[in-house]
Design a protein around this motif. Structure first.
Motif, PDB file in Angstrom:
ATOM      1  N   ALA A  21      30.707  38.643  39.198  1.00  0.00           N
ATOM      2  CA  ALA A  21      29.361  38.829  38.663  1.00  0.00           C
ATOM      3  C   ALA A  21      29.525  39.199  37.190  1.00  0.00           C
ATOM      4  N   PRO A  22      28.465  39.137  36.409  1.00  0.00           N
ATOM      5  CA  PRO A  22      28.612  39.552  35.006  1.00  0.00           C
ATOM      6  C   PRO A  22      29.152  40.984  34.913  1.00  0.00           C
ATOM      7  N   GLY A  23      30.259  41.142  34.188  1.00  0.00           N
ATOM      8  CA  GLY A  23      30.875  42.462  34.022  1.00  0.00           C
ATOM      9  C   GLY A  23      31.692  42.940  35.206  1.00  0.00           C
ATOM     10  N   LYS A  24      31.832  42.099  36.248  1.00  0.00           N
ATOM     11  CA  LYS A  24      32.576  42.503  37.448  1.00  0.00           C
ATOM     12  C   LYS A  24      33.662  41.476  37.749  1.00  0.00           C
ATOM     13  N   LYS A  25      34.852  41.988  38.062  1.00  0.00           N
ATOM     14  CA  LYS A  25      35.997  41.139  38.388  1.00  0.00           C
ATOM     15  C   LYS A  25      36.684  41.655  39.633  1.00  0.00           C
ATOM     16  N   GLU A  26      37.383  40.745  40.280  1.00  0.00           N
ATOM     17  CA  GLU A  26      38.287  41.096  41.366  1.00  0.00           C
ATOM     18  C   GLU A  26      39.651  40.567  40.945  1.00  0.00           C
ATOM     19  N   ILE A  27      40.650  41.427  40.978  1.00  0.00           N
ATOM     20  CA  ILE A  27      42.010  41.028  40.627  1.00  0.00           C
ATOM     21  C   ILE A  27      42.873  41.203  41.874  1.00  0.00           C
ATOM     22  N   LEU A  28      43.540  40.120  42.256  1.00  0.00           N
ATOM     23  CA  LEU A  28      44.417  40.130  43.433  1.00  0.00           C
ATOM     24  C   LEU A  28      45.857  40.006  42.944  1.00  0.00           C
ATOM     25  N   ILE A  29      46.692  40.942  43.324  1.00  0.00           N
ATOM     26  CA  ILE A  29      48.101  40.933  42.933  1.00  0.00           C
ATOM     27  C   ILE A  29      48.928  40.812  44.207  1.00  0.00           C
ATOM     28  N   ASP A  30      49.371  39.594  44.479  1.00  0.00           N
ATOM     29  CA  ASP A  30      50.232  39.311  45.620  1.00  0.00           C
ATOM     30  C   ASP A  30      51.639  39.704  45.179  1.00  0.00           C
ATOM     31  N   ASN A  31      52.283  40.644  45.867  1.00  0.00           N
ATOM     32  CA  ASN A  31      53.537  41.181  45.337  1.00  0.00           C
ATOM     33  C   ASN A  31      54.537  41.572  46.408  1.00  0.00           C
ATOM     34  N   LYS A  32      55.763  41.765  45.946  1.00  0.00           N
ATOM     35  CA  LYS A  32      56.834  42.321  46.770  1.00  0.00           C
ATOM     36  C   LYS A  32      57.245  43.630  46.125  1.00  0.00           C
ATOM     37  N   GLN A  33      57.321  44.668  46.953  1.00  0.00           N
ATOM     38  CA  GLN A  33      57.692  45.998  46.475  1.00  0.00           C
ATOM     39  C   GLN A  33      59.032  46.396  47.073  1.00  0.00           C
ATOM     40  N   HIS A  34      59.786  47.162  46.295  1.00  0.00           N
ATOM     41  CA  HIS A  34      61.093  47.650  46.745  1.00  0.00           C
ATOM     42  C   HIS A  34      61.108  49.171  46.613  1.00  0.00           C
ATOM     43  N   TYR A  35      61.551  49.834  47.671  1.00  0.00           N
ATOM     44  CA  TYR A  35      61.681  51.291  47.686  1.00  0.00           C
ATOM     45  C   TYR A  35      63.045  51.657  48.229  1.00  0.00           C
TER      46      TYR A  35
END
Length: 194
Positions: A107-121
């Protein structure tokens, strides 16, 4: 020489005119430089998950933003700081090793950011690798909600489980875990200010 100086003259036709017009279009395209919001925040996200966050890494959050993963639910920037500052207390190593970013205007002024990732601990000498989907909801240039879906599975809450009461207890457990973490981490104080 200005941009218009490369345009074909009004009477010029044929291949020379077409080549000059293409050259001008190409130059204009190269000069157009638009950065995505996700490009600006990814270094900060990597710092958070890499247990190397600094106070300015949290400037991307709205004051009342929330963070939620399967273990905790943080409300407000101070609790979000506690959640990420605590990573170095629990893990010998913590980082995002691979990621792919998708940014959507919703929407105006609204975003969705998707970060598909692999994490290491690393915990007690044992390596743990997992996939995750980080979902960021942005309004007016600030993150208002940050969700981390481990194994890309939606967070379990009253809206996503069969019995809403069970989901509510899961939510309360995450809030309780966050309050304990928040107290342990000095209530969101930046490490260099303790």
């Amino acid at each position: 020489m200005g941009k218009g100086d490369n345009l074909p003259s009004p009477g010029e036709t044929g291949a020379a005119a077409t080549d000059q017009a293409r050259e001008f279009e190409g130059k204009g395209a190269c000069e157009f430089n638009q950065t995505r919001f996700s490009d600006q925040i990814m270094p900060h996200i990597l710092n958070l998950y890499g247990a190397s966050a600094k106070a300015n890494d949290f400037d991307m959050y709205a004051p009342n933003a929330s963070f939620e993963d399967p273990l905790t639910h943080a409300q407000g920037v101070k609790q979000i700081k506690s959640a990420f500052y605590s990573l170095s207390k629990f893990f010998g190593e913590s980082k995002i090793v691979e990621y792919h970013v998708q940014e959507n205007d919703i929407a105006p002024g609204k975003k969705e950011i998707l970060i598909d990732n692999k994490q290491h601990y690393k915990i007690m000498g044992k390596d743990i690798d997992m996939t995750s989907l980080i979902k960021l909801y942005v309004e007016n240039g600030k993150i208002v909600r940050h969700e981390d879906w481990w194994d890309k599975k939606p967070l379990r809450n009253r809206d996503t489980v069969s019995f809403p009461l069970v989901g509510r207890f899961m939510e309360m457990g995450r809030r309780g875990m966050m309050l304990a973490t928040h107290a342990m981490m000095g209530f969101g104080k930046d490490p260099d200010s303790r």
